[in-house]
Design a protein around this motif. Structure first.
Motif, PDB file in Angstrom:
ATOM      1  N   MET A  76      -8.341  -1.212 -11.212  1.00 20.59           N
ATOM      2  CA  MET A  76      -8.484  -0.245 -10.574  1.00 20.59           C
ATOM      3  C   MET A  76      -7.240   0.137 -10.149  1.00 20.59           C
ATOM      4  N   THR A  77      -6.437   0.462 -10.550  1.00 18.86           N
ATOM      5  CA  THR A  77      -5.213   1.253 -10.386  1.00 18.86           C
ATOM      6  C   THR A  77      -4.873   1.859 -11.239  1.00 18.86           C
ATOM      7  N   LYS A  78      -3.740   2.477 -10.906  1.00 18.94           N
ATOM      8  CA  LYS A  78      -2.995   3.393 -11.426  1.00 18.94           C
ATOM      9  C   LYS A  78      -2.568   3.163 -12.986  1.00 18.94           C
ATOM     10  N   TRP A  79      -2.503   1.437 -12.535  1.00 22.71           N
ATOM     11  CA  TRP A  79      -1.389   1.098 -13.816  1.00 22.71           C
ATOM     12  C   TRP A  79      -2.320   0.477 -14.999  1.00 22.71           C
ATOM     13  N   TYR A  80      -3.404   1.080 -14.563  1.00 20.04           N
ATOM     14  CA  TYR A  80      -4.292   0.689 -16.583  1.00 20.04           C
ATOM     15  C   TYR A  80      -3.846   2.561 -17.222  1.00 20.04           C
ATOM     16  N   ASP A  81      -3.851   3.215 -16.819  1.00 22.33           N
ATOM     17  CA  ASP A  81      -2.976   4.107 -16.658  1.00 22.33           C
ATOM     18  C   ASP A  81      -1.306   3.899 -17.388  1.00 22.33           C
ATOM     19  N   VAL A  82      -0.880   3.775 -16.461  1.00 19.09           N
ATOM     20  CA  VAL A  82       0.447   3.153 -17.248  1.00 19.09           C
ATOM     21  C   VAL A  82       1.214   2.050 -17.984  1.00 19.09           C
ATOM     22  N   PHE A  83       0.252   1.039 -18.468  1.00 21.06           N
ATOM     23  CA  PHE A  83      -0.526   0.061 -18.943  1.00 21.06           C
ATOM     24  C   PHE A  83      -0.634   0.570 -21.082  1.00 21.06           C
ATOM     25  N   LEU A 107     -13.470  -9.121  -6.160  1.00 27.90           N
ATOM     26  CA  LEU A 107     -12.073  -8.623  -6.118  1.00 27.90           C
ATOM     27  C   LEU A 107     -11.768  -7.341  -5.760  1.00 27.90           C
ATOM     28  N   SER A 108     -12.988  -6.555  -6.282  1.00 31.21           N
ATOM     29  CA  SER A 108     -13.075  -5.518  -5.811  1.00 31.21           C
ATOM     30  C   SER A 108     -13.461  -5.259  -4.265  1.00 31.21           C
ATOM     31  N   GLN A 109     -13.645  -6.434  -3.304  1.00 30.65           N
ATOM     32  CA  GLN A 109     -14.445  -6.126  -1.710  1.00 30.65           C
ATOM     33  C   GLN A 109     -11.972  -6.072  -0.928  1.00 30.65           C
ATOM     34  N   VAL A 110     -11.319  -6.460  -2.077  1.00 32.16           N
ATOM     35  CA  VAL A 110     -10.050  -5.437  -2.030  1.00 32.16           C
ATOM     36  C   VAL A 110      -9.711  -4.517  -1.905  1.00 32.16           C
ATOM     37  N   LYS A 111      -9.509  -3.035  -1.001  1.00 23.77           N
ATOM     38  CA  LYS A 111      -9.218  -2.211  -1.102  1.00 23.77           C
ATOM     39  C   LYS A 111      -8.199  -1.518  -2.608  1.00 23.77           C
ATOM     40  N   SER A 112      -8.460  -0.823  -3.589  1.00 18.36           N
ATOM     41  CA  SER A 112      -7.969  -0.235  -4.609  1.00 18.36           C
ATOM     42  C   SER A 112      -5.883  -0.509  -4.041  1.00 18.36           C
ATOM     43  N   GLU A 113      -6.179   0.550  -3.562  1.00 18.72           N
ATOM     44  CA  GLU A 113      -4.360   0.183  -3.130  1.00 18.72           C
ATOM     45  C   GLU A 113      -4.060  -1.145  -2.179  1.00 18.72           C
ATOM     46  N   VAL A 114      -4.291  -1.713  -2.751  1.00 15.74           N
ATOM     47  CA  VAL A 114      -3.689  -3.188  -2.336  1.00 15.74           C
ATOM     48  C   VAL A 114      -3.486  -4.087  -3.663  1.00 15.74           C
ATOM     49  N   TRP A 115      -4.425  -4.119  -4.001  1.00 17.31           N
ATOM     50  CA  TRP A 115      -3.902  -3.761  -5.828  1.00 17.31           C
ATOM     51  C   TRP A 115      -3.067  -3.538  -6.037  1.00 17.31           C
ATOM     52  N   LEU A 161      -1.097 -11.462  -0.240  1.00 19.02           N
ATOM     53  CA  LEU A 161      -2.607 -10.392  -0.659  1.00 19.02           C
ATOM     54  C   LEU A 161      -3.654 -10.477   1.265  1.00 19.02           C
ATOM     55  N   TYR A 162      -3.532 -11.463   2.017  1.00 16.14           N
ATOM     56  CA  TYR A 162      -3.957 -11.621   3.023  1.00 16.14           C
ATOM     57  C   TYR A 162      -3.561 -11.088   4.058  1.00 16.14           C
ATOM     58  N   ILE A 190     -11.284  -4.317   4.613  1.00 16.78           N
ATOM     59  CA  ILE A 190     -12.101  -5.774   3.874  1.00 16.78           C
ATOM     60  C   ILE A 190     -13.561  -4.241   3.369  1.00 16.78           C
ATOM     61  N   ASP A 191     -13.827  -4.683   2.213  1.00 19.93           N
ATOM     62  CA  ASP A 191     -15.124  -3.893   1.186  1.00 19.93           C
ATOM     63  C   ASP A 191     -15.824  -4.981   1.662  1.00 19.93           C
ATOM     64  N   TYR A 192     -17.201  -5.357   2.885  1.00 24.58           N
ATOM     65  CA  TYR A 192     -18.364  -5.964   2.467  1.00 24.58           C
ATOM     66  C   TYR A 192     -19.048  -4.662   2.158  1.00 24.58           C
TER      67      TYR A 192
END
Length: 267
Positions: free
Chosen positions: A65-72, A112-120, A226-227, A235-237
């Motif tokens: 969900m994040t930029k870390w996918y591209d980094v890793f 897990l996608s209900q937590v915004k991607s910028e938080v992860w 995280l909270y 939260i994305d409900y």
């Protein structure tokens, strides 16, 4: 999935104890004890995705969900990742859901996608450093003698946090610092140092170094992180889910559960 993790957690804990005592003493140890080739012929992302022991399945979902996918996934990334396991994510999600339901009158998250991607993205970023740091590249740390052995403090990859890392030297046969070595890291952004210990070190994909954190670690270095970050971002409900949002005057669950949460948070 979570029930299965609970069943195997005891077995994994035993394996990690073995790893703690032996895996970081030389450069050629890999995960779960047992002397092995430390090199993985792939990227950090491919390594995380390749594990079939459910240590990183949720971590992989979060990273995607994040930029870390591209980094890793970048062959030229050249980074060090202190990898939290799914157990770390579970601990923090459990705390998030407890407070959402009991103190904010809001529904628990179910995905897990209900937590915004910028938080992860922010939370994973706490564990990523530029450059490759193997055990032998990291300074000694002694948490009861920090003036003598303070370890080393680096800014994280995106310079948002400071991460202290160090190698703890155990004693052996009455000789101080002559025993096994174990990497630890600490977050310095909460006013106090919150330590996380590595269970498996020096795993070396082509584009970096991976050190796997112990099962008892909480994502964000404290279960509350995280909270706090998720509530701030929102939260994305699903559209048909009532979000509530008015704090309750009482608790919906019994006080024993809260005592357990508080004890885990303090630890």
């Amino acid at each position: 999935m979570k029930n299965i993790r609970n069943i195997i957690s005891g077995m994994l804990a035993l394996l990690f104890v073995t790893t703690i005592l032996g895996s970081c003493q030389t450069d050629d140890y890999l995960v779960d004890g047992g002397k092995s080739n430390p090199y993985y012929d792939g990227t950090i992302m491919e390594y995380l995705e390749s594990r079939d022991d459910m240590l990183f399945s949720d971590l992989v979902k979060v990273i995607k969900m994040t930029k870390w996918y591209d980094v890793f996934s970048d062959e030229n990334a050249d980074v060090t990742f202190f990898a939290p396991t799914d157990f770390s994510i579970d601990k923090s999600v459990d705390m998030l859901n407890y407070y959402l339901y009991n103190w904010n009158n809001m529904e628990k998250i179910t995905d897990l996608s209900q937590v915004k991607s910028e938080v992860w993205e922010d939370m994973i970023g706490m564990y990523v450093l530029k450059g490759k740091y193997r055990l032998n590249d990291i300074a000694q740390i002694d948490t009861v003698a920090l003036s003598t052995f303070p370890g080393q403090t680096n800014y994280t990859y995106d310079k948002k946090y400071k991460l202290t890392m160090g190698v703890c030297y155990g004693d052996a046969n009455g000789i101080k610092y002559a025993g096994y070595r174990q990497i630890m890291c600490a977050n310095q952004d909460y006013g106090i140092s919150i330590y996380a210990y590595v269970s498996s070190c020096n795993i070396e994909p082509r584009n970096g170094i991976v050190h796997v954190l112990r099962l008892d670690h909480s994502l964000g270095f404290t279960p509350y992180a995280l909270y706090s970050k998720a509530m701030e971002a929102g939260i994305d409900y699903p559209d048909d889910t009532w979000q509530g949002g008015v704090p309750l005057t009482g608790k919906r669950e019994d006080s024993n559960n809260m005592l357990i949460i508080n004890k885990e948070s303090n630890e």
